[in-house]
Design an enzyme around this catalytic site. Structure first.
Site, PDB file in Angstrom:
ATOM      1  CE  LYS A  11      -3.815  -2.413   2.338  1.00  0.00           C
ATOM      2  NZ  LYS A  11      -4.837  -2.346   3.417  1.00  0.00           N
ATOM      3  CG  PHE A  59     -13.003   1.544   7.369  1.00  0.00           C
ATOM      4  CD1 PHE A  59     -12.550   0.981   6.188  1.00  0.00           C
ATOM      5  CD2 PHE A  59     -13.611   0.710   8.309  1.00  0.00           C
ATOM      6  CE1 PHE A  59     -12.677  -0.377   5.928  1.00  0.00           C
ATOM      7  CE2 PHE A  59     -13.744  -0.657   8.064  1.00  0.00           C
ATOM      8  CZ  PHE A  59     -13.272  -1.195   6.868  1.00  0.00           C
ATOM      9  CB  THR A  93      -6.895  -6.161   9.851  1.00  0.00           C
ATOM     10  OG1 THR A  93      -7.351  -7.321   9.149  1.00  0.00           O
ATOM     11  CG2 THR A  93      -7.327  -4.909   9.119  1.00  0.00           C
ATOM     12  CG  ASN A 114      -3.512  -2.529   6.897  1.00  0.00           C
ATOM     13  OD1 ASN A 114      -3.420  -2.156   5.729  1.00  0.00           O
ATOM     14  ND2 ASN A 114      -4.502  -3.288   7.327  1.00  0.00           N
ATOM     15  CG  HIS A 117      -5.111  -6.341  -0.345  1.00  0.00           C
ATOM     16  ND1 HIS A 117      -6.335  -6.333   0.282  1.00  0.00           N
ATOM     17  CD2 HIS A 117      -5.214  -7.255  -1.355  1.00  0.00           C
ATOM     18  CE1 HIS A 117      -7.146  -7.190  -0.333  1.00  0.00           C
ATOM     19  NE2 HIS A 117      -6.487  -7.756  -1.331  1.00  0.00           N
ATOM     20  CD  GLU A 128      -8.690  -9.067  -3.531  1.00  0.00           C
ATOM     21  OE1 GLU A 128      -9.422  -8.614  -2.630  1.00  0.00           O
ATOM     22  OE2 GLU A 128      -7.570  -9.570  -3.300  1.00  0.00           O
TER      23      GLU A 128
HETATM   24  P1  IDP Z   1      -7.690  -7.141   5.574  1.00  0.00           P
HETATM   25  O1  IDP Z   1      -6.936  -6.152   4.708  1.00  0.00           O
HETATM   26  O2  IDP Z   1      -6.833  -7.646   6.702  1.00  0.00           O
HETATM   27  O3  IDP Z   1      -8.330  -8.257   4.784  1.00  0.00           O
HETATM   28  P2  IDP Z   1     -10.340  -5.937   5.800  1.00  0.00           P
HETATM   29  O4  IDP Z   1     -11.267  -6.093   6.950  1.00  0.00           O
HETATM   30  O5  IDP Z   1     -10.668  -6.630   4.513  1.00  0.00           O
HETATM   31  O6  IDP Z   1      -8.865  -6.326   6.305  1.00  0.00           O
HETATM   32  O7  IDP Z   1     -10.243  -4.367   5.541  1.00  0.00           O
HETATM   33  C1  IDP Z   1      -9.668  -3.869   4.339  1.00  0.00           C
HETATM   34  C2  IDP Z   1      -8.771  -2.705   4.690  1.00  0.00           C
HETATM   35  O8  IDP Z   1      -9.567  -1.645   5.215  1.00  0.00           O
HETATM   36  C3  IDP Z   1      -7.737  -2.970   5.786  1.00  0.00           C
HETATM   37  O9  IDP Z   1      -6.577  -3.625   5.332  1.00  0.00           O
HETATM   38  C4  IDP Z   1      -7.443  -1.576   6.273  1.00  0.00           C
HETATM   39  O10 IDP Z   1      -6.571  -0.865   5.383  1.00  0.00           O
HETATM   40  C5  IDP Z   1      -8.834  -0.945   6.213  1.00  0.00           C
HETATM   41  N1  IDP Z   1      -9.552  -1.087   7.496  1.00  0.00           N
HETATM   42  C6  IDP Z   1     -10.099  -2.205   8.030  1.00  0.00           C
HETATM   43  N2  IDP Z   1     -10.698  -1.962   9.215  1.00  0.00           N
HETATM   44  C7  IDP Z   1     -10.537  -0.624   9.431  1.00  0.00           C
HETATM   45  C8  IDP Z   1     -10.938   0.253  10.497  1.00  0.00           C
HETATM   46  O11 IDP Z   1     -11.572  -0.140  11.478  1.00  0.00           O
HETATM   47  N3  IDP Z   1     -10.590   1.568  10.354  1.00  0.00           N
HETATM   48  C9  IDP Z   1      -9.903   2.045   9.271  1.00  0.00           C
HETATM   49  N4  IDP Z   1      -9.505   1.252   8.254  1.00  0.00           N
HETATM   50  C10 IDP Z   1      -9.812  -0.062   8.338  1.00  0.00           C
HETATM   51 MG    MG Z   2      -9.810  -8.085   3.316  1.00  0.00          MG
END
Ligand code: IDP
Ligand code: MG
Length: 141
Positions: A11, A59, A93, A114, A117, A128
């Site tokens: 990212k 978000f 995450t 974070n 992805h 994807e």
């Molecule tokens: P993942 O990337 O670990 O699969 P997902 O729940 O699919 O996690 O969420 C996608 C992306 O959205 C996360 O990697 C992160 O960048 C963002 N994200 C997830 N939860 C939050 C949150 O509570 N606040 C802000 N951003 C979030």
């Molecule tokens: Mg995800």
């Protein structure tokens, strides 16, 4: 265990922190092969489409803004159990909950920024990968 393909994105924060090579090293050391890769600066529509599954989440707008603020490195990784393996290498995450030695533990700033992805299952991986790569750009080996 089956050979799988999964989508990886380093990212904007990961690219800014100059850890592209370090992430690649961890993928390769973990038994994954990079079979396609490119650097892309996502526009709003492309980022919104990629994260469409999250469009009702609070978000979502912030996530799209983050994902479009600078270039990302998008790759296809291949290997035994590649989907779970990549997620293990990335960590949870929320970096506060990520295990020691994972990409997110070592480099992520917060739950949004974070660093990495990874697809979360076979159907998502297929969608994807197709969202970013044509078949001719993928070099399974
Ligand atoms: P993942 O990337 O670990 O699969 P997902 O729940 O699919 O996690 O969420 C996608 C992306 O959205 C996360 O990697 C992160 O960048 C963002 N994200 C997830 N939860 C939050 C949150 O509570 N606040 C802000 N951003 C979030
Ligand atoms: Mg995800």
């Amino acid at each position: 265990m089956a050979v799988e393909q999964t989508l990886s994105i380093i990212k904007p924060d990961g690219v800014e922190k100059n850890v592209i090579g370090e992430c690649f090293r961890r993928f390769e050391k973990g038994g994954l092969k990079i079979i396609a890769t490119k650097m892309v600066h996502l526009d709003q529509a492309k980022a919104e489409g990629f994260y469409a599954v999250h469009k009702e989440r609070p978000f979502f707008a912030s996530l799209v803004k983050f994902m479009t603020r600078g270039p990302v490195v998008i790759s296809v990784l291949e290997g035994e159990n590649a989907i779970q393996k990549n997620r293990d290498i990335m960590g949870a995450t929320n970096p506060a909950e990520a295990a020691e030695g994972t990409i997110r533990k070592d480099f992520a700033s917060n739950i949004e920024e974070n660093t990495a992805h990874g697809s979360d299952g076979p159907d998502t991986a297929k969608f994807e990968i197709g969202y970013f790569f044509d078949a001719g750009e993928i070099h399974s080996r």
